[in-house]
Design a protein around this motif. Structure first.
Motif, mmCIF file in Angstrom:
data_model
loop_
_atom_site.group_PDB
_atom_site.id
_atom_site.type_symbol
_atom_site.label_atom_id
_atom_site.label_comp_id
_atom_site.label_asym_id
_atom_site.label_seq_id
_atom_site.Cartn_x
_atom_site.Cartn_y
_atom_site.Cartn_z
ATOM 1 N N ASP A 22 5.168 16.003 -3.713
ATOM 2 C CA ASP A 22 5.120 15.637 -5.130
ATOM 3 C C ASP A 22 3.706 15.664 -5.677
ATOM 4 O OD1 ASP A 22 7.923 15.133 -5.433
ATOM 5 O OD2 ASP A 22 7.642 13.276 -4.303
ATOM 6 N N SER A 23 2.732 15.848 -4.787
ATOM 7 C CA SER A 23 1.340 15.925 -5.199
ATOM 8 C C SER A 23 0.543 16.549 -4.058
ATOM 9 C CB SER A 23 0.780 14.538 -5.517
ATOM 10 O OG SER A 23 0.585 13.810 -4.317
ATOM 11 N N PRO A 24 -0.681 16.991 -4.311
ATOM 12 C CA PRO A 24 -1.505 17.520 -3.228
ATOM 13 C C PRO A 24 -1.754 16.512 -2.101
ATOM 14 C CG PRO A 24 -2.379 18.248 -5.327
ATOM 15 C CD PRO A 24 -1.296 17.249 -5.631
ATOM 16 N N GLU A 25 -1.685 15.224 -2.408
ATOM 17 C CA GLU A 25 -1.845 14.220 -1.357
ATOM 18 C C GLU A 25 -0.744 14.353 -0.311
ATOM 19 O OE1 GLU A 25 -4.419 12.165 -0.794
ATOM 20 O OE2 GLU A 25 -5.294 13.358 -2.411
ATOM 21 N N ASP A 26 0.475 14.676 -0.754
ATOM 22 C CA ASP A 26 1.573 14.892 0.188
ATOM 23 C C ASP A 26 1.328 16.148 1.015
ATOM 24 O OD1 ASP A 26 2.990 12.660 -0.766
ATOM 25 O OD2 ASP A 26 3.882 13.851 -2.379
ATOM 26 N N HIS A 71 -5.391 23.454 -2.635
ATOM 27 C CA HIS A 71 -4.976 22.055 -2.772
ATOM 28 C C HIS A 71 -5.023 21.318 -1.431
ATOM 29 C CE1 HIS A 71 -4.000 21.735 -6.996
ATOM 30 N NE2 HIS A 71 -3.340 22.863 -6.960
ATOM 31 N N THR A 76 -8.255 17.633 -5.248
ATOM 32 C CA THR A 76 -7.830 17.782 -6.649
ATOM 33 C C THR A 76 -7.046 16.543 -7.072
ATOM 34 O OG1 THR A 76 -5.794 18.907 -5.910
ATOM 35 C CG2 THR A 76 -7.678 20.297 -6.475
ATOM 36 N N THR A 96 1.842 20.224 -7.989
ATOM 37 C CA THR A 96 1.144 19.117 -8.660
ATOM 38 C C THR A 96 2.076 18.303 -9.543
ATOM 39 O OG1 THR A 96 0.424 20.658 -10.397
ATOM 40 C CG2 THR A 96 -1.117 20.239 -8.587
ATOM 41 N N GLY A 97 3.268 18.026 -9.029
ATOM 42 C CA GLY A 97 4.150 17.084 -9.690
ATOM 43 C C GLY A 97 5.130 17.650 -10.687
ATOM 44 N N ARG A 98 5.217 18.989 -10.788
ATOM 45 C CA ARG A 98 6.109 19.580 -11.778
ATOM 46 C C ARG A 98 7.214 20.426 -11.144
ATOM 47 N NH1 ARG A 98 0.936 21.460 -15.186
ATOM 48 N NH2 ARG A 98 0.024 21.097 -13.128
ATOM 49 N N SER A 120 -1.105 17.934 -17.583
ATOM 50 C CA SER A 120 -1.357 17.378 -16.249
ATOM 51 C C SER A 120 -2.856 17.269 -16.003
ATOM 52 C CB SER A 120 -0.745 18.287 -15.177
ATOM 53 O OG SER A 120 -1.179 17.915 -13.876
ATOM 54 N N TYR A 122 -4.202 17.823 -13.317
ATOM 55 C CA TYR A 122 -4.534 18.924 -12.406
ATOM 56 C C TYR A 122 -4.851 20.211 -13.163
ATOM 57 C CZ TYR A 122 -2.786 15.985 -8.619
ATOM 58 O OH TYR A 122 -2.605 14.969 -7.705
#
Length: 674
Positions: A22-26, A71, A76, A96-98, A120, A122
């Motif tokens: 759901d994000s670059p952290e994932d 990413h 980011t 990036t969440g989309r 966003s 990002y």
């Protein structure tokens, strides 16, 4: 959003790993060995969604591995990624969440087809026009240095976008700025059409020179084994390597001549190597460039084979590769761009002085027809609108009749050249502005909203807009005549016209002469260009209610048909103007200026593109939102004639408070063409 569309999307499932991101952290939580699977799932998800919902296609497939690697390595959105143009940013949006609303891409009220800051964090910089990424990323890097932030800036630019002068202006600055930024050159030998020019050949030389690349590798391997100490430092080793590289291939110094460290070329589809390379480059301060080689459409065989066709193919069967076409109707009117292309070839066959110029859009504007049949007389100059205008001016000084075809939105980039190189010298360059007005799903970066306003203020310019295909042919015929010895603009919209039987003999149109389409009572509608068809439909609608407005197709915004305008203001107390340009400073404004100059009294409503940013959606949706579709025009007619108190349309209402004066000394109100 349409329920059926949403239901269809619910059948498209992301892969096992992708559904957890759901994000670059994932993404960063994954083991490097899993990134190959992420790339495969991301590529497949893009194929699945775009095949059903449409959008740009091949560009994003070509940078899947790069997107994942960026990413994965960079922090980011603290670290800034700037995508050039943005056709290739679908993977970036999904990561990036989309992902779950990606199916709304380019749809009315959905997410944008391009990176967009308001959408966003990002999306660090809004894009749509090419060659802005290096300048923007450099600005971010300078800001980070000034604010003493450990923030990285990365510009991702294609070899097509690199042909524009702005990219070289940015590199010229970057090399002396000592800013900590990375430029990634995504080299696939394509923009929308195949790339052209000497830069393309230079990049090809670098990427295919086995001698240079083998030698460079051997040099670095050898230096890596040398004892690095007090007498032979790593900096000295690097300097020696640079010198040796120059000895093997002088052309390798192009980027380094800008004082930008060059790395590559490397395989842009090797995710393992990309991750390691970016990890190492992140440690190196200052301006640097990484040259990667990719395949546009990578992972989808039909797109790899026919890259131009698959840039934005529409809906298609992902299994068979069949692109779904609308049911062919032999009676369907052609696209304006094709009328331009075929008419240009026809005229060029009759007039040996005609030449064609386009900045990297030969397929989009249909200049390809002339390039195929007369390759020595039609030129794709790359993504260089400024150059396109001035090279056309240069040819015009030698007596040639140049049709310079540039999308309305992209024409903004060459405003100075139009003023300085064309208008001041009164050179007869013919600017054909495709995609004028609201273009649809590409959104605000591509809407051709402003050309009427910014051309109308330039001396020596003639501005014209056809209401249909035959009028476009007649205007093109008129523009190439010997006596048309001044610059001229012909603007027309994206999409189909209204005439199936359009290939009629061409006729000269008197410059500045409009047409009275029909007389009427109380109210007159003045239209400029294709929206005249919306007005005609609106008139047919209100006639069923017993209302009978007049209609004038003005054809020219500059010079205006003053004889027709005198006729209008002497006979009608209420006037509506309709255009597919901005209501500020456009055709309607020109009519008001005439009314004020001649002291007429009337109520005037200006209908067109409102004074705000219009987002993306289908043209039909946007015409309704902007308020100059046929129903809105009909509503405005009824409102002005007292039939309803409806909301009307997006318009500017002006009622002259000046007293009507004697008509003595005015241009006679002679009737114009009927």
């Amino acid at each position: 959003m349409d329920k059926q569309v949403k239901a269809t999307h619910m059948q498209i499932e992301p892969g096992i790993l992708l559904k957890t991101i759901d994000s670059p952290e994932d993404l960063k939580k994954l083991d490097p060995a899993q990134l190959h699977q992420v790339c495969e799932e991301l590529r497949q998800y893009i194929i699945d969604v775009v095949s059903v919902h449409g959008g740009h296609f091949a560009a994003s497939l070509g940078v899947v591995e790069l997107t994942v690697a960026l990413h994965y390595i960079y922090n980011t959105p603290y670290d800034q990624l700037v995508w050039d143009v943005g056709h290739q940013a679908y993977g970036h949006k999904i990561l990036t969440g989309r992902r779950d609303n990606f199916y709304t891409n380019r749809k009315y009220k959905g997410i944008s087809g391009f990176p967009k800051r308001s959408e966003s964090p990002y999306d660090t910089f809004g894009v749509g026009h090419s060659s802005t990424s290096i300048s923007a990323a450099l600005g971010m890097a300078i800001a980070a240095k000034y604010k003493q932030e450990d923030r990285k800036s990365v510009a991702i630019i294609g070899d097509g976008a690199l042909t524009a002068g702005m990219a070289f202006e940015a590199m010229n600055h970057a090399g002396v700025s000592d800013a900590d930024m990375l430029i990634i050159l995504n080299d696939n030998n394509m923009s929308i059409d195949p790339n052209v020019g000497a830069l393309k050949e230079y990049l090809t030389d670098i990427s295919v020179s086995r001698t240079y690349n083998k030698f460079k590798e051997d040099v670095w391997n050898a230096l890596g084994k040398l004892p690095i100490g007090k007498t032979f430092t790593r900096a000295m080793a690097s300097k020696l390597a640079d010198s040796l590289k120059g000895m093997v291939n002088k052309s390798s110094n192009l980027f380094e001549s800008f004082k930008i460290r060059y790395f590559g070329p490397i395989d842009g589809h090797n995710i393992t190597n990309l991750v390691q390379t970016l990890k190492e480059l992140k440690k190196i301060p200052g301006p640097k460039i990484l040259h990667i080689i990719t395949v546009k459409g990578k992972g989808y065989a039909p797109a790899e084979k026919e890259q131009t066709k698959w840039h934005a193919p529409g809906l298609f069967d992902k299994i068979t590769g069949e692109i779904y076409k609308k049911k062919f109707d032999v009676a369907q009117p052609p696209k304006y761009q094709d009328v331009f292309g075929h008419t240009l070839v026809e005229l060029a066959g009759q007039n040996p002085l005609i030449m064609g110029v386009t900045p990297a859009m030969p397929s989009g504007c249909s200049m390809k027809f002339m390039m195929d049949s007369m390759p020595d007389r039609a030129f794709d100059v790359g993504i260089c609108e400024q150059h396109a205008v001035t090279v056309s001016a240069g040819m015009a000084t030698q007596g040639l009749k140049v049709f310079c075809n540039i999308y309305s939105s992209f024409m903004q980039r060459a405003f100075d050249q139009v003023v300085h190189d064309v208008a001041i010298q009164n050179l007869p360059v013919i600017f054909c502005l495709d995609r004028a007005g609201l273009v649809g799903e590409d959104g605000p970066t591509h809407h051709g909203a402003y050309d009427i306003a910014y051309f109308r203020c330039i001396p020596n310019m003639v501005l014209a807009a056809p209401m249909n295909e035959q009028e476009l042919r007649n205007l093109m015929y008129t523009a190439q005549l010997d006596k048309t010895d001044f610059p001229m603009v012909i603007r027309y919209p994206r999409g189909n016209g209204v005439m199936a039987d359009w290939q009629k003999p061409m006729q000269e149109i008197q410059i500045g002469r409009g047409r009275r389409m029909k007389t009427g009572k109380e109210l007159a509608i003045l239209t400029y260009g294709h929206p005249g068809n919306f007005a005609a439909a609106a008139i047919r609608e209100v006639q069923r209610d017993g209302l009978d407005p007049a209609h004038y197709d003005m054809r020219f915004c500059k010079p205006l048909d003053e004889a027709l305008l005198h006729e209008v203001f002497q006979n009608y107390s209420q006037v509506i103007t309709v255009e597919d340009g901005t209501v500020k400073g456009g055709f309607g404004g020109a009519v008001l200026e005439f009314m004020a100059a001649h002291h007429y009294q009337a109520t005037v409503e200006i209908m067109g593109i409102p004074d705000r940013i219009v987002e993306h959606g289908t043209p039909k949706d946007l015409f309704i939102e902007a308020g100059y579709d046929s129903s809105s025009i009909a509503g405005k007619i009824r409102q002005m004639l007292g039939e309803t108190n409806g909301d009307g349309a997006t318009a500017i209402s002006v009622e002259s408070s000046l007293k009507a004066t004697s008509t003595s000394g005015r241009t006679p109100g002679a009737t114009s063409e009927s």
